[in-house]
Design an enzyme around this catalytic site. Structure first.
Site, PDB file in Angstrom:
ATOM      1  N   GLY A 135      23.316  18.625   7.321  1.00  0.00           N
ATOM      2  CA  GLY A 135      21.941  19.133   7.335  1.00  0.00           C
ATOM      3  C   GLY A 135      20.927  18.003   7.425  1.00  0.00           C
ATOM      4  NE  ARG A 163      22.742  23.931   4.774  1.00  0.00           N
ATOM      5  CZ  ARG A 163      22.772  22.680   4.330  1.00  0.00           C
ATOM      6  NH1 ARG A 163      23.671  21.836   4.785  1.00  0.00           N
ATOM      7  NH2 ARG A 163      21.897  22.275   3.434  1.00  0.00           N
ATOM      8  CD  GLN A 209      18.489  18.163   4.180  1.00  0.00           C
ATOM      9  OE1 GLN A 209      18.360  19.277   4.676  1.00  0.00           O
ATOM     10  NE2 GLN A 209      19.650  17.697   3.795  1.00  0.00           N
ATOM     11  CG  ASP A 374      22.770  17.146  -3.291  1.00  0.00           C
ATOM     12  OD1 ASP A 374      22.562  18.305  -2.887  1.00  0.00           O
ATOM     13  OD2 ASP A 374      22.426  16.136  -2.642  1.00  0.00           O
ATOM     14  CE  LYS A 401      20.696  22.108  -1.359  1.00  0.00           C
ATOM     15  NZ  LYS A 401      19.791  21.220  -0.621  1.00  0.00           N
ATOM     16  NE  ARG A 405      26.972  22.729  -2.416  1.00  0.00           N
ATOM     17  CZ  ARG A 405      26.498  21.556  -2.016  1.00  0.00           C
ATOM     18  NH1 ARG A 405      25.414  21.043  -2.586  1.00  0.00           N
ATOM     19  NH2 ARG A 405      27.107  20.881  -1.054  1.00  0.00           N
TER      20      ARG A 405
HETATM   21  C1  S3P Z   1      19.087  15.545   1.077  1.00  0.00           C
HETATM   22  C2  S3P Z   1      18.242  16.416   0.487  1.00  0.00           C
HETATM   23  C3  S3P Z   1      18.694  17.612  -0.261  1.00  0.00           C
HETATM   24  C4  S3P Z   1      20.159  17.488  -0.633  1.00  0.00           C
HETATM   25  C5  S3P Z   1      21.010  17.029   0.498  1.00  0.00           C
HETATM   26  C6  S3P Z   1      20.555  15.670   0.991  1.00  0.00           C
HETATM   27  C7  S3P Z   1      18.511  14.411   1.826  1.00  0.00           C
HETATM   28  O1  S3P Z   1      18.513  18.763   0.561  1.00  0.00           O
HETATM   29  O2  S3P Z   1      20.639  18.722  -1.122  1.00  0.00           O
HETATM   30  O3  S3P Z   1      22.357  16.924   0.082  1.00  0.00           O
HETATM   31  O4  S3P Z   1      19.237  13.454   2.140  1.00  0.00           O
HETATM   32  O5  S3P Z   1      17.310  14.467   2.098  1.00  0.00           O
HETATM   33  P1  S3P Z   1      17.077  19.496   0.653  1.00  0.00           P
HETATM   34  O6  S3P Z   1      16.109  18.543   1.180  1.00  0.00           O
HETATM   35  O7  S3P Z   1      17.289  20.647   1.585  1.00  0.00           O
HETATM   36  O8  S3P Z   1      16.782  19.947  -0.731  1.00  0.00           O
END
Ligand code: S3P
Length: 486
Positions: A135, A163, A209, A374, A401, A405
């Site tokens: 993701g 997703r 993200q 996480d 996720k 989860r």
């Molecule tokens: C991440 C942000 C999180 C996390 C993912 C990694 C990142 O997701 O759960 O494993 O590297 O920016 P979200 O931004 O969707 O919360």
């Protein structure tokens, strides 16, 4: 006494699928014959109740920081080296996409050299950009691609294609990008030649993200870009801030402030216009989200004494250390330092004779949930050891996720005889004596690793199905764990 048994067991006839441009899912001696192929669905791991863990280990480089390092260096001027780059399939997906965009990348073990092409030097990919299960690759890369002159198509595996991607399309469309999704899901078609406009974007969810995608796209606008996090009780960033730190490290101008309303705080990140990135070497600390599995295992296995070396200790990620302290685990952090804008240090969990986990009525909600997102699968397992259990709320994000989860945690703990209640936005786990069961990992690396820890606490022999999915973040997870058992 060695009580972990790691064997792969085929339940039914299997089919073997070669993995493209990816390391074998298992590297260890148990899986030598699987080095060039992965067996989906029927790859199982047997784990029995364990004795204490002892030893000193280094976990692989932080996945979030590795993705950002590779992507931001790819659009920087000059070349630079990333050391301790994450070893899992997710970060390999990022490198594969960058290569397809014409970025020269060379890799030697966990050292990666990126020859930056600058913001406008990427090339039109000849094939769809395959983000695999990652993701972070898909959402951050979209921020880069929205600012390019060429069209691109971004795809993922079955889990990633299910997703939500509307969350990045929405701000990018507002910035003037031309993005097409299928029912808010990937594949994502990003048309080139858009002229991106500055934006002040209020995040509907506390997602690093999405925040990162907007900030990266902001590099391609002619004006200031702000991203405002949802209000929280904490006067602190609630989602991981690696992008902001790395942009600053590479020469972009970033400022932050907190806006207060009704006793809550919104974190505002502002990127100044005209920011150019200059390549600099990046040393990636160990991944605290991976370290978390070992920390919880050691906390639950009486007599353990383990040290995890050189782990990232960014405030937006180290909630697991704070939780451990709160519940009475003997945990020490030493050798602290900061490099490339990221704090790091060694973490030791040890037992002191009668040390007991204390009644603390652990409830995680609000901004704290986002910072521990996480770690939730392994925190649920930790909850089975605590006199007051653990309650997690405001965690609806867990449902989107790599798997749902909340559902995976609740159903698997129930299989092990755990006392657990499900809420739409979380769960409550009460102290429970677990017994061995067949665990459905759902192909989700963090579910597989969390329940490997649960299996080590349980009477009997558990089986974890599709255990090869740990390779998404930690191909050597089971071997490393096995090496710590006395
Ligand atoms: C991440 C942000 C999180 C996390 C993912 C990694 C990142 O997701 O759960 O494993 O590297 O920016 P979200 O931004 O969707 O919360």
């Amino acid at each position: 006494m060695r009580v972990l048994v790691f064997t792969s067991v085929s339940k039914r006839p299997s089919w073997k699928i070669p993995i493209m441009d990816s390391a074998a899912r298992f590297n260890g001696p148990h899986f030598v014959n699987l080095r060039k192929t992965v067996i989906f669905d029927d790859q199982m791991m047997r784990i029995s109740k364990s004795g204490p863990l002892t030893g000193r280990i280094k976990v692989p480089g932080d996945k979030s920081i590795s993705h950002r390092a590779a992507m931001l260096l790819a659009i920087s001027k000059g070349s630079a080296e990333i050391t301790n780059f994450a070893t899992g399939d997710d970060c390999a997906s990022t490198l594969r996409c960058l290569k397809a965009l014409g970025v020269p990348v060379s890799k030697n073990g966990s050292t990666v050299q990126i020859f930056g092409k600058g913001k406008r030097g990427l090339e039109e990919p000849a094939t769809p950009l395959d983000c695999g299960n990652s993701g972070t690759t898909m959402r951050l890369l979209a921020g880069i691609l929205a600012g390019q002159e060429f069209d691109s198509l971004v795809v993922g595996d079955e889990s990633l294609n299910s997703r939500p991607m509307g969350r990045i399309a929405e701000p990018l469309l507002e910035m003037g990008a031309d993005i097409r999704l299928r029912e808010n899901r990937a594949p994502i078609k990003i048309m080139g030649g858009a002229c991106l406009r500055p934006i002040d974007y209020s995040l509907p969810v506390a997602s690093a993200q999405v925040k990162s995608c907007v900030l990266i796209a902001g590099l391609y606008t002619g004006g200031p870009v702000s991203v405002i996090s949802p209000p929280s009780e904490l006067r602190a960033p609630i989602s991981r801030d690696h992008t902001e730190r790395m942009l600053t490290y590479l020469g972009a101008e970033i400022s932050e402030e907190f806006r207060e309303a009704d006793g809550e705080f919104s974190h505002v990140i502002k990127l100044s216009p005209g920011s150019e990135l200059q390549a600099r070497d990046i040393r990636v600390p160990g991944d605290i989200s991976t370290a978390a599995f070992f920390l919880v295992a050691a906390a639950g296995l009486r007599g353990s004494d383990i040290t995890l070396l050189d782990v990232g200790l960014n405030d937006t990620r180290k909630g697991i250390v704070d939780v451990m302290q709160e519940i009475g685990v003997r945990i020490e952090v030493t050798n602290k330092s900061i490099s490339c804008g990221e704090p790091r240090g060694d973490i030791r969990v040890s037992w002191d004779g009668d040390c007991e986990l204390i009644e603390s009525n652990l409830k995680i909600s609000g901004g704290r949930t986002a910072a521990l997102i996480d770690e939730m699968p392994v925190l649920a397992v930790l909850g089975t050891l605590l006199p007051g259990g653990i309650e997690v709320r405001d965690a609806s994000e867990l449902r989107v996720k790599e798997s749902d989860r909340v559902d995976a945690i609740v159903k698997n703990l129930k299989r092990m005889g755990g006392a657990v209640e499900e809420y739409e936005d979380g769960f409550r786990v009460s102290k429970s004596n677990l017994t061995a069961a067949e665990i459905d990992s759902r192909g989700d690396h963090r579910i597989a690793m969390a329940f490997a820890v649960a299996a080590m606490f349980s009477e009997g022999e558990s089986v974890i199905n599709d255990a090869g999915c740990v390779a998404v973040s930690y191909p050597d997870f089971f071997e490393t764990l096995n090496g710590l058992v006395d």
